[in-house]
Write an enzyme that holds these catalytic residues in place. Structure first.
Site, short mmCIF file in Angstrom:
data_model
loop_
_atom_site.label_atom_id
_atom_site.label_comp_id
_atom_site.label_asym_id
_atom_site.label_seq_id
_atom_site.Cartn_x
_atom_site.Cartn_y
_atom_site.Cartn_z
N ASP A 1 12.16 23.94 26.98
CA ASP A 1 13.35 23.82 26.13
C ASP A 1 14.39 24.91 26.42
O ASP A 1 14.92 25.53 25.49
CB ASP A 1 12.97 23.90 24.65
CG ASP A 1 11.79 23.04 24.27
OD1 ASP A 1 11.65 21.95 24.85
OD2 ASP A 1 11.00 23.46 23.40
N GLU B 1 15.54 13.55 20.94
CA GLU B 1 15.68 14.94 20.52
C GLU B 1 16.53 15.71 21.52
O GLU B 1 17.09 15.14 22.47
CB GLU B 1 14.29 15.59 20.44
CG GLU B 1 13.54 15.60 21.77
CD GLU B 1 12.09 16.00 21.65
OE1 GLU B 1 11.58 16.11 20.52
OE2 GLU B 1 11.44 16.20 22.70
#
Length: 321
Positions: A41, A200
């Site tokens: 991420d 997401e």
């Protein structure tokens, strides 16, 4: 005719040989990750004359990390560890675990660090991009259960006029204009929508007057995890999904390529995308590593497919006049 036939056969065999060699190179020789160890991420940014990476610390089933780190680089290739910049058990009273998917924004010489903690979103503040960061509110900026889906994966985009916008959410994409203090907003003004394929990891940037909303599709444990995008003339949409999606996806030994961020080299129309992939070899959705690739556009502003096998060459940030 016999000679011509032999030449055609030889030419076909040569093309096949070359194709096999290219295919082998494409599937077996991915560049090394830019960070040592397991990180996911990644949020990439440029401040001053350095680039910075803010990742999730990976390597535990259930993503149970409790702290965040920062890395810096003068050239996008060699990365220096800047240490732990936020430790949830020590620094955050309301969310001691599940330190996920951070993002950073700068305004008025202060740095605002948005992060997921125990499926809430918080914000911390520092005077330097390397921290240390302090919890700004003593409570979540976006508490779990506030909206549909998970309250995770924050991202803040600052427009040319100084207005800041918060994007977040798993399952739905949520967007809202932040107040000038960067740590509050009008909850009644939140816009929630779900682009086709959205899961997401939303990320927004602006290029030549166009706003690009990017996101990750599928689940991060799925080898098909990938990145798609849409465009708009407004930071809050409506957004039109591009026809060339996904622009970042798995290929060969590269699996689960997604949850990205984008950085522009200051002063240039030169862009790079940071993302994670399954660790090579033997990685999975809990064992991921951080990579960077060039990201390019065609003449109409469409994002071109990212080559996950292209190595990044050293990049220097020139001092702007």
């Amino acid at each position: 005719m016999q000679l011509k036939s032999k030449l055609i056969t030889f030419g076909g065999a040569l093309c096949f040989f070359i194709s096999v060699k290219v295919l082998a190179a494409d599937t077996l020789n991915a560049p090394a990750p830019v960070l040592p160890g397991l990180y996911a991420d990644p949020h990439i940014a440029a401040f001053g004359k350095r680039f910075y990476l803010y990742p999730t610390t990976d390597g535990t089933v259930g993503w149970m990390s409790t702290h965040f780190t920062c890395w810096s680089s003068a050239d996008l290739v060699r990365w220096k560890p800047e240490g732990t910049i936020l430790d949830l058990p020590k620094d955050v009273s309301w969310g001691p675990i599940r330190a996920w998917a951070p993002a950073i924004a700068q305004k008025d010489n202060r740095y605002y660090y948005y992060f997921s903690a125990d499926v809430n979103i918080g914000v911390a503040v520092a005077d330097k991009p390397t921290g240390p960061f302090k919890d700004a509110l003593g409570k979540p900026l976006v508490p779990k259960g506030m909206l549909r889906g998970q309250m995770i994966d924050p991202m803040v985009f600052i427009d040319d006029d100084g207005a800041a916008y918060l994007y977040f959410g798993q399952g739905n994409c949520n967007a809202v204009k932040l107040n000038s203090d960067m740590v509050s907003y009008d909850s009644t003004a939140i816009i929630s929508f779900k682009p086709q394929g959205y899961n997401e990891g939303s990320f927004v940037f602006k290029r030549k007057g166009i706003y690009y909303l990017m996101w990750s599709e599928f689940d991060t444990r799925d080898p098909r995890y990938s990145v798609a995008y849409a465009t708009s003339r407004s930071p809050l949409g409506p957004f039109t999904r591009a026809t060339s999606n996904p622009v970042l996806k798995a290929s060969g030994v590269v699996k689960g390529a997604g949850h990205h961020s984008v950085v522009q080299v200051p002063g240039k129309d030169e862009w790079y995308i940071a993302y994670h992939r399954f660790k090579i070899p033997d990685g999975n959705g809990y064992n991921r590593e951080t990579c960077i690739s060039p990201m390019r556009f065609d003449k109409d502003g469409n994002i071109l497919p990212v080559d996950v096998f292209e190595k990044v060459k050293p990049v220097t940030i020139r001092r702007l006049k």
